[in-house]
Design a protein around this motif. Structure first.
Motif, PDB file in Angstrom:
ATOM      1  N   ALA A 402       0.826  -1.216   0.000  1.00  0.00           N
ATOM      2  CA  ALA A 402       0.000   0.000   0.000  1.00  0.00           C
ATOM      3  C   ALA A 402       0.857   1.260   0.000  1.00  0.00           C
ATOM      4  CB  ALA A 402      -0.938  -0.001   1.202  1.00  0.00           C
ATOM      5  N   GLY A 403       1.945   1.254  -0.757  1.00  0.00           N
ATOM      6  CA  GLY A 403       2.761   2.448  -0.916  1.00  0.00           C
ATOM      7  C   GLY A 403       3.855   2.626   0.106  1.00  0.00           C
ATOM      8  N   SER A 404       3.882   1.815   1.150  1.00  0.00           N
ATOM      9  CA  SER A 404       4.919   1.935   2.181  1.00  0.00           C
ATOM     10  C   SER A 404       5.870   0.759   2.062  1.00  0.00           C
ATOM     11  CB  SER A 404       4.291   1.932   3.584  1.00  0.00           C
ATOM     12  OG  SER A 404       3.452   3.035   3.754  1.00  0.00           O
ATOM     13  N   ASN A 439      16.190  -4.488  -9.736  1.00  0.00           N
ATOM     14  CA  ASN A 439      16.413  -3.122  -9.255  1.00  0.00           C
ATOM     15  C   ASN A 439      15.134  -2.291  -9.208  1.00  0.00           C
ATOM     16  OD1 ASN A 439      16.642  -3.415 -12.124  1.00  0.00           O
ATOM     17  ND2 ASN A 439      17.237  -1.281 -12.256  1.00  0.00           N
ATOM     18  N   ASP A 440      14.002  -2.914  -9.525  1.00  0.00           N
ATOM     19  CA  ASP A 440      12.718  -2.216  -9.441  1.00  0.00           C
ATOM     20  C   ASP A 440      12.003  -2.589  -8.144  1.00  0.00           C
ATOM     21  OD1 ASP A 440      13.082  -1.031 -11.875  1.00  0.00           O
ATOM     22  OD2 ASP A 440      11.879  -2.495 -12.995  1.00  0.00           O
ATOM     23  N   GLY A 441      11.150  -1.697  -7.686  1.00  0.00           N
ATOM     24  CA  GLY A 441      10.336  -2.007  -6.519  1.00  0.00           C
ATOM     25  C   GLY A 441       9.288  -3.058  -6.851  1.00  0.00           C
ATOM     26  N   VAL A 442       8.878  -3.783  -5.846  1.00  0.00           N
ATOM     27  CA  VAL A 442       7.836  -4.799  -6.015  1.00  0.00           C
ATOM     28  C   VAL A 442       6.671  -4.452  -5.102  1.00  0.00           C
ATOM     29  CG1 VAL A 442       7.221  -7.227  -5.723  1.00  0.00           C
ATOM     30  CG2 VAL A 442       9.471  -6.616  -6.608  1.00  0.00           C
ATOM     31  N   GLU A 443       5.499  -4.278  -5.670  1.00  0.00           N
ATOM     32  CA  GLU A 443       4.286  -4.035  -4.896  1.00  0.00           C
ATOM     33  C   GLU A 443       3.494  -5.342  -4.856  1.00  0.00           C
ATOM     34  OE1 GLU A 443       1.300  -1.882  -2.797  1.00  0.00           O
ATOM     35  OE2 GLU A 443       3.190  -1.056  -3.536  1.00  0.00           O
ATOM     36  N   ILE A 444       3.274  -5.858  -3.659  1.00  0.00           N
ATOM     37  CA  ILE A 444       2.531  -7.103  -3.527  1.00  0.00           C
ATOM     38  C   ILE A 444       1.101  -6.891  -4.016  1.00  0.00           C
ATOM     39  CG2 ILE A 444       1.581  -8.760  -1.891  1.00  0.00           C
ATOM     40  CD1 ILE A 444       4.065  -8.478  -0.235  1.00  0.00           C
ATOM     41  N   SER A 445       0.644  -7.743  -4.933  1.00  0.00           N
ATOM     42  CA  SER A 445      -0.719  -7.624  -5.453  1.00  0.00           C
ATOM     43  C   SER A 445      -1.225  -9.006  -5.845  1.00  0.00           C
ATOM     44  CB  SER A 445      -0.750  -6.713  -6.687  1.00  0.00           C
ATOM     45  OG  SER A 445      -0.056  -7.325  -7.773  1.00  0.00           O
ATOM     46  N   GLN A 451      -0.010 -14.314 -11.686  1.00  0.00           N
ATOM     47  CA  GLN A 451       0.945 -14.531 -12.772  1.00  0.00           C
ATOM     48  C   GLN A 451       2.002 -15.555 -12.372  1.00  0.00           C
ATOM     49  OE1 GLN A 451       2.583 -10.791 -14.138  1.00  0.00           O
ATOM     50  NE2 GLN A 451       0.565  -9.853 -14.302  1.00  0.00           N
ATOM     51  N   ALA A 452       2.488 -15.428 -11.144  1.00  0.00           N
ATOM     52  CA  ALA A 452       3.497 -16.373 -10.660  1.00  0.00           C
ATOM     53  C   ALA A 452       2.925 -17.777 -10.573  1.00  0.00           C
ATOM     54  CB  ALA A 452       4.027 -15.921  -9.302  1.00  0.00           C
ATOM     55  N   ASP A 453       1.701 -17.898 -10.064  1.00  0.00           N
ATOM     56  CA  ASP A 453       1.060 -19.205  -9.951  1.00  0.00           C
ATOM     57  C   ASP A 453       0.861 -19.832 -11.328  1.00  0.00           C
ATOM     58  OD1 ASP A 453       0.944 -18.953  -7.221  1.00  0.00           O
ATOM     59  OD2 ASP A 453      -1.165 -18.332  -7.158  1.00  0.00           O
ATOM     60  N   SER A 454       0.439 -19.007 -12.283  1.00  0.00           N
ATOM     61  CA  SER A 454       0.208 -19.512 -13.640  1.00  0.00           C
ATOM     62  C   SER A 454       1.510 -20.004 -14.260  1.00  0.00           C
ATOM     63  CB  SER A 454      -0.411 -18.410 -14.498  1.00  0.00           C
ATOM     64  OG  SER A 454      -0.538 -18.831 -15.836  1.00  0.00           O
ATOM     65  N   TRP A 455       2.585 -19.229 -14.092  1.00  0.00           N
ATOM     66  CA  TRP A 455       3.886 -19.629 -14.638  1.00  0.00           C
ATOM     67  C   TRP A 455       4.331 -20.951 -14.036  1.00  0.00           C
ATOM     68  CZ3 TRP A 455       8.870 -20.923 -13.588  1.00  0.00           C
ATOM     69  CH2 TRP A 455       9.832 -20.709 -14.583  1.00  0.00           C
TER      70      TRP A 455
END
Length: 805
Positions: A402-404, A439-445, A451-455
């Motif tokens: 949630a942005g933090s 090197n990018d931020g990851v926002e849990i969603s 997508q991960a489950d499908s892969w």
């Protein structure tokens, strides 16, 4: 061949060519954890992403990597947590009455609110207490609790997350005061209050209170990393083991004129460093004068230390105050500053220059910038320009909710232990991180998880299917070691494999673009699945196996298989069944027992068909297994196949002859066939896929997955049956209501309606209740209703007879 490029925080922008100091070798220092609490998903993001890059460099590009990581085992957060924990223990040992405990908690409650949530004070001068707390909380911080910001503008950030954390602590304390629970529930507000009262009374000559905490947390961290399949460092360093070296390191910086002593502390002199031609804040020049970050870097216990020449100067050595651990130094009893530890330990292990330094993005300033400055000051030589201590700085993007950012201090985290127990598998979590750039931020969603489950499911099914097909064809799963084009293989698929190898290598050379690499793998697997599903011609299993083995190699390199070992030349996800020390006799017991039970139940059917009798008499899975065991085979799936094939053959033959059997026997055979598939084999992790005019396909699938699918299917059938029954009851009720209404003759339809006063011989209303004539428009409508009722009543008379009461 294209060079490897990497995002280097020292040179912001596009990736730059990666050229190690020594060909084929890489020196790498990674900032390890501060061991004061359990590790959370934010740490997992950092260390798993670091591990992925390290594995790629070693196993894909062939580098020899010397990987060093530290444990921060003396730090303001460690000191505060250990000291407060000890103070609370001492407080609980005191002989307090319930009233005295309440008085203490009330004081802590008010002090905590005053320090962290000043808006709770209100405007009516009434003292805050547990009774008016809820009302004041909603009035003062309702916007934050509703997901907004304190100002009402913009998006919530760390400031709002911190407010929520403090409110949660106050909630527990208010509840404790209302229920009279004593210390229970009020610990979080008591800890800082007790620390403010008694911190200087703690005897820190015995440092066990600190080491007990750090050693426990270090072990927990190592256990977490093992669970996440993170490779252990080649060397580990701890601050407390390096204090003499730290003192010497600081002395040299002072001697060179880049640091000064003040009241028992030593500070880095940024102005002197820059005057000598060096650059400060190479990583984050825009944060150079950020006082909030500077104060955070100094630590909360540094408040009150005096003597700095400039506010930006940072501590190399801190004078220890009462209640803090200490070591001897030329400047008096003190302890290392936060940043100096990494400079000393990394330089000790890797020398005056290293290829890679890594850590979370939140460490860039001030921690890593200060590390660079003090290290380059240490190695500075007049007249030789700036010293480059680190060639490539890799910063892992942080994880946010949630942005933090996920943070121990904000208490908005899920521990790794809890995440693995409730939400993720280690493989699934790693896939989530692989699907984004390191090197990018990851926002849990939810979308990210899907997508991960499908892969994962796509690859899981692919591996399962190809292994089953190879076993069905008695193909050797050790046959293809060369993953290049093979003579006679399906040309289209092998060309796609060769292109996938090139595309994946290009992605990994582009700053370890695992997101792109994951798409390459997924595309190839889907192409292979389409090829296998083509019914126009039998698939070339050798070509599909080559694809499966290459994919297996890459997922092994990415660390997605905790049991796999280099050079990752197996087939499919690894499992405990492949362990070299497996006992064959023990491992096959479930499969042998399943066959024995099925054989006994088939015999009890007393089916006389010759084909069944032949199978019962001639099948000898025990002999096949014994030969495999004697050959040295230790893969449980292969060892189990003799029993599973024998079981499947019996079931297939029963299904083939079922149409010729008597009804009672036919029913028993069908029930047994379903039980074998849905229970006997499912419960031991085996799936049977029925095939037309071919033996059933035997697949090894985790039992939990099969059982979950079985239960889901049963739940769907139960729900379908429930809905069918409800629909039946609704139809019956509608039918009853229809005939109850139809029972009324049309002449009586309006007689009981108080809106009317008079009716004609057919029961049609002529006057309204007030005596006025019925309007013609209304009479028309009522006549239609009368006609419908007559038709319905006539149906009733036909169905039930004219004399039906």
């Amino acid at each position: 061949m294209a060079p490897i490029t990497v995002h280097n925080s020292l040179k912001p922008g596009a990736p730059v060519p990666f050229i190690p100091k020594e060909e084929g070798k890489i020196s790498w220092y990674a900032c390890g954890p501060t061991t004061y609490d359990l590790s959370h998903l934010g740490h997992a993001r950092n260390y798993v992403s670091t591990d992925i890059i390290r594995r790629i460099l070693i196993h894909h590009f062939g580098y020899k990597v010397n990987f060093v990581m530290n444990y921060t085992d003396v730090d303001d957060k460690i000191i505060i947590k250990a000291r407060r924990k000890r103070l609370l223990e001492l407080e609980k040992e005191k002989s307090y009455t319930p009233e005295q405990i309440r008085e203490l908690v009330v004081k802590a409650f008010l002090a905590y609110a005053d320090s962290n949530l000043p808006l709770l004070a209100g405007e009516d001068q009434t003292a805050l207490d547990e009774k008016n707390y809820r009302e004041r909380k909603d009035a003062a911080y309702g916007k934050v609790l509703a997901g907004g910001t304190l100002s009402g503008e913009g998006k919530p950030s760390d400031a709002e997350a911190k407010i929520k954390m403090h409110l949660n602590n106050m909630d527990s304390a208010a509840q404790s005061l209302q229920t009279g629970s004593g210390f229970e529930g009020a610990e979080e507000i008591l800890l800082p209050y007790l620390d403010s009262l008694y911190k200087q009374t703690i005897d820190t000559s015995d440092q066990s209170m600190f080491t007990d905490l750090t050693q426990a947390m270090e072990k927990a961290f190592n256990d977490d990393m093992t669970a996440l399949n993170v490779l252990p460092p080649d060397a580990v360093t701890r601050v407390t083991e390096y204090v003499p070296q730290i003192v010497s390191f600081v002395e040299k910086i002072v001697e060179k004129g880049f640091a000064y002593e003040a009241n028992g502390s030593v500070y880095f002199d940024i102005a002197a460093f820059e005057k000598a031609g060096n650059t400060y804040a190479k990583l984050r020049p825009e944060s150079k004068n950020d006082k909030a970050l500077q104060e955070e870097g100094e630590g909360s216990l540094s408040k009150g230390l005096e003597g700095k020449k400039r506010s930006g100067d940072f501590a190399l050595w801190k004078k220890s105050k009462p209640g803090e651990p200490y070591w001897p130094s030329p400047w008096g009893a003190g302890r290392p500053g936060w940043h100096i530890e990494c400079s000393v330990m990394a330089s000790d292990k890797l020398g005056e220059q290293m290829d890679i330094h890594s850590g979370g993005i939140d460490l860039a300033f001030p921690h890593h910038d200060n590390e660079l400055a003090q290290s380059e000051a240490y190695f500075h030589q007049c007249g030789k320009g700036e010293h480059n201590w680190v060639n490539y700085f890799l910063h892992m993007g942080h994880l946010s909710i949630a942005g933090s950012k996920m943070s121990k201090s904000l208490k908005n985290f899920q521990t790794i232990q809890d995440a693995l127990a409730t939400t993720y598998t280690a493989r699934n979590m790693r896939i989530v991180f692989l699907m984004g750039r390191w090197n990018d931020g990851v926002e849990i969603s939810q979308d990210m998880r899907k997508q991960a489950d499908s892969w994962e499911n796509t690859l899981d099914n692919f591996f399962t299917n190809i292994k089953a097909k190879l076993a069905e064809a008695d193909a050797s799963t050790d046959g293809i070691k060369d993953l290049s084009l093979t003579e006679g293989a399906a040309k289209g698929l092998t060309e796609e494999l060769e292109q996938a190898k090139k595309d994946l290598d290009a992605a990994l050379r582009n700053s370890f673009d695992t997101a792109g690499a994951m798409q390459v793998i997924l595309r190839l697997v889907r192409d292979a699945n389409i090829y296998m599903a083509d019914k126009s011609a039998a698939p070339n299993l050798q070509a599909v196996e080559a694809v499966a083995r290459w994919v297996t190699k890459i997922v092994g390199i990415f660390g997605l298989d905790a049991t796999a070992k280099p050079p990752y030349d197996g087939l499919g996800w690894g499992s405990a069944s492949a362990a070299s020390n497996v006992d064959p006799q023990t491992a096959i017991k479930p499969y042998a027992a399943a066959y024995s039970k099925v054989k006994e139940d088939v015999q009890s059917l007393n089916v006389s068909e010759a084909s069944i009798q032949t199978l019962l008499e001639q099948q000898a899975p025990e002999t096949e297994f014994a030969e495999l065991e004697k050959s040295g085979e230790r893969d449980v799936e292969k060892l189990a196949l003799p029993y599973l094939r024998a079981t499947s053959r019996l079931r297939d033959e029963l299904r083939a002859i079922v149409s010729t059997l008597e009804p009672q026997t036919k029913q028993a055979v069908l029930a047994l066939s379903d039980r074998i598939r849905d229970y006997d084999l499912t419960d031991i992790g085996v799936q049977l896929d029925d095939q037309v005019d071919k033996p059933s396909l035997i697949k090894f699938v985790p039992a939990a997955k099969l059982i979950a699918a079985r239960e889901e299917k049963a739940a769907l059938l139960a729900e379908k049956a429930r809905q069918k029954e409800e629909a039946r009851k609704a139809r019956e009720q509608a039918e009853e209501e229809k005939w109850a209404k139809a029972k009324v003759p049309p002449q009586e339809l309006f007689k009981s309606d108080p809106k009317y006063q008079e009716w004609d011989v057919d029961g049609m209303p002529t006057k309204l209740a007030d005596g006025t004539e019925l309007p013609k428009s209304q009479a028309k409508k009522l006549k239609k209703d009368w006609d419908r009722q007559k038709k319905l009543h006539d149906e009733y008379l036909v169905k039930f007879g004219g004399n039906k009461a």
